[in-house]
Every structure is written in structure tokens, then in C-alpha cells.
Scaffold this active site. Structure first.
Site, PDB file in Angstrom:
ATOM      1  N   GLU A   1      -5.542 -55.093  36.089  1.00 28.62           N
ATOM      2  CA  GLU A   1      -6.344 -54.992  34.861  1.00 28.62           C
ATOM      3  C   GLU A   1      -5.431 -54.816  33.659  1.00 28.62           C
ATOM      4  OE1 GLU A   1     -10.074 -52.788  34.854  1.00 28.62           O
ATOM      5  OE2 GLU A   1      -9.478 -51.931  32.938  1.00 28.62           O
TER       6      GLU A   1
ATOM      7  N   ASP B   1     -13.903 -47.337  40.808  1.00 23.89           N
ATOM      8  CA  ASP B   1     -12.541 -47.889  40.765  1.00 23.89           C
ATOM      9  C   ASP B   1     -12.296 -48.834  41.937  1.00 23.89           C
ATOM     10  OD1 ASP B   1     -11.280 -45.597  38.775  1.00 23.89           O
ATOM     11  OD2 ASP B   1     -12.755 -44.843  40.188  1.00 23.89           O
TER      12      ASP B   1
ATOM     13  N   ASP C   1      -6.925 -51.642  39.989  1.00 15.50           N
ATOM     14  CA  ASP C   1      -7.508 -51.005  38.799  1.00 15.50           C
ATOM     15  C   ASP C   1      -6.651 -49.771  38.533  1.00 15.50           C
ATOM     16  OD1 ASP C   1      -9.187 -50.227  36.751  1.00 15.50           O
ATOM     17  OD2 ASP C   1     -10.623 -49.257  38.081  1.00 15.50           O
TER      18      ASP C   1
END
Lengths: 178, 178
Positions: free
Chosen positions: B67, B140, B7
Site C-alpha cells: 500500500e 488489515d 498492508d
């Protein structure tokens, strides 16, 4: 001082090295690193990083001038441009070289006198300032040189202002000590 | 298959490693790389790249799930997030590891069944799927694990579809050869 200017981009990344001081500048090198959209994004970044490394190793700049890109620019390439900018910041940090960001407006104003100048005007002024036989092509190459020129001049101006400020502080200290 | 989920972020970059196959997944590692806004952007990228390298060296993933960030997200951090994403693409390409991008919607849909799930729901499902004692924190970290899970499942589905398609082509060839 020797400055490497970088106009970041994944498809075309302009690189230009300018050496000298104040009004006495000369071009050392200029080029554009190109990568094909048919290769993976990772492979393209690897190639650009390798090219960046080889330019820094070969030309040994004292500083890197990088174009500042804004998310608000709404250009489709803004994300990949940010990725290439990250590689430039990384290259500088890994070698202890300062990387200074200049906005397109600052660069245009520095070389043409107007922050709203077009690409042709920038290329014309870069050609004159560096007394080149012809304008560097493509535009990314001229932009990289313009970044390096901008950094030389803004840096020099900044240094003059700091020197002046230091002189002023010294005078004030001298007055206070009387 | 072992997947490293990332992430991306300059202030907090979530990392999570998930091992296994289909419905039998386990967490290998999870963490968040943090960098201070008081350090230069270049130094922060250097630190994140070093941490990424050490995770890949230590956990030897077969793939990286990253991501996908859009410029249209209008988040102030979008440019620095793109820079960190670039480092992840680079790390994969340098080692010949596939880096696969998944959108936040895909990830949420994969782990919760809804592309509009909130962070708490994602964390709850990650905790259940990996049979953890408690939800990974901060968000996260949970998001990085969710990316890895998403990749395991979407990858498995993709592989099944490809296998089915290959089987279908083989059948058609057999029919044509009769």
C-alpha cells in the site's frame, strides 16, 4: 564513549563518528552516503543499509544518535527519510546498540546555544568543537557530527543528573535511617 | 502468479498471499503481524522484518503488492508506517522481487468498483472473490488480500495493454516493411 550520528535521507545520508568524553571530543570519521534517484527505492535502501552496517562494523560505536523527523515537517522527502530512519533503528536493535533520537532544535541548541541556528552556524561550531581544519561538507556531514556531539553532551548531562538524583535518594535514605 | 499483499503498519501489519490468474484466484495465506507499543521501535521493526522474511521464504511470491502511504494523510502513524514500508521495499530488493505500490483508492476500486468503498465493503468483496467461508479479520488482513487481488488484476490488465501495444508496434513494422 563513541557515538555514530546519522542525519537520515535517501538521497544523502550523513554519517559522523565522534569519540571522547564531555569537552574532549574528537572526530573519528565523517561521510555522506548518496544514492541516485534513477535507482529503485528498494535498491537505494539496500545500499544505505549495507553502508550503515559497514560503518557500525568498522567504527563500533557505543550508541547511535539519530535525527528525529516529524510528519508535520511537510517536507516532500519525509516518507523516504522515515524509511531510512527505520533502517537505523533496525541496525541498532539487531546489534543491541541504543539508538537515541534528537530533534533538530535540540541538536542546534547543543552545539550553538540556539535552537534556531542556521546550517552555517552549526557547521562553524562543529568545526570548532572538534578542532577541524575546515568545515565538513556537505551540510549533511556536519549535521551528522552535530548529532553525535549533541548526544555526547546531552548523554553526559543526563548521566550527571541521574547521578545527582541517585545521590539525593541515598542522602534521603540516610536521613530516614537515622 | 503468486502475490504477497502487505498492508504496512508497526502495530498491525497485514499480510495476504493470493495465487492464480485473472478471475481464478485463491487465497494461500493470510495473517497479521502485531507488535506491542511497550517494546522499542527498533525491536518492533526487527520482529516485523523477521516475519516478512519468513513469509517470503515460505510462500515464495512472484511479486509484492504494497500500500502506498502519503505524508499528506496526516495520520499519527504515518512515520512508522513509512518505516515498515521501507522494510518491505528492502525485502523485495534483497531478493530481486518486484514491489509494486498501489494506492488505497486503486485497491478499493479494483475489488469493489468504487474508490470510496468502506472497509466492510472491501472485506465482503475479498470474501466473495476468494470464495472464503467468512470475511478475514481484522481489517488489515482483508486489506492485505485486497492489495494482492488488486495487483493480480491491475497487473493482468497492464500485461494485456503491453501485449496489445507490442502487437500494434509489430503490425506497424510489418506495414512499414511492405
Amino acid at each position: 564513549m563513541r557515538v555514530l550520528g546519522v542525519d537520515p535521507g535517501l538521497t544523502r545520508c550523513g554519517l559522523g563518528v565522534v569519540d571522547g568524553r564531555a569537552r574532549d571530543l574528537r572526530m573519528v570519521a565523517v561521510g555522506v552516503v548518496r544514492t541516485s534517484a534513477q535507482r529503485s527505492p528498494g535498491d537505494r535502501l539496500v545500499y544505505i543499509q549495507d553502508q550503515l552496517d559497514s560503518w557500525v562494523d568498522r567504527f563500533e560505536p557505543d550508541a547511535i544518535a539519530l535525527e528525529r523527523v516529524y510528519a508535520a515537517d511537510h517536507v516532500p522527502t519525509v516518507m523516504t527519510t522515515a524509511q531510512v530512519s527505520g533502517l537505523v533503528l533496525l541496525a541498532g536493535a539487531r546489534r543491541g546498540l541504543p539508538v537515541v533520537l534528537h530533534t533538530p532544535t535540540e541538536v542546534k541548541a547543543a552545539v550553538t546555544g540556539s535552537g534556531r541556528a542556521d546550517k552555517a552556524q552549526v557547521a562553524t561550531m562543529v568545526t570548532r568543537i572538534l578542532t577541524l581544519d575546515e568545515a565538513p561538507r556537505p551540510a549533511d556531514a556536519a549535521d551528522a557530527l552535530a548529532l553525535a556531539i549533541c548526544h555526547q553532551w546531552r548523554g553526559a548531562g543526563q548521566a550527571r543528573r541521574e547521578l545527582a538524583a541517585a545521590g539525593e535518594r541515598a542522602r534521603q535514605r540516610a536521613v530516614a535511617a537515622r
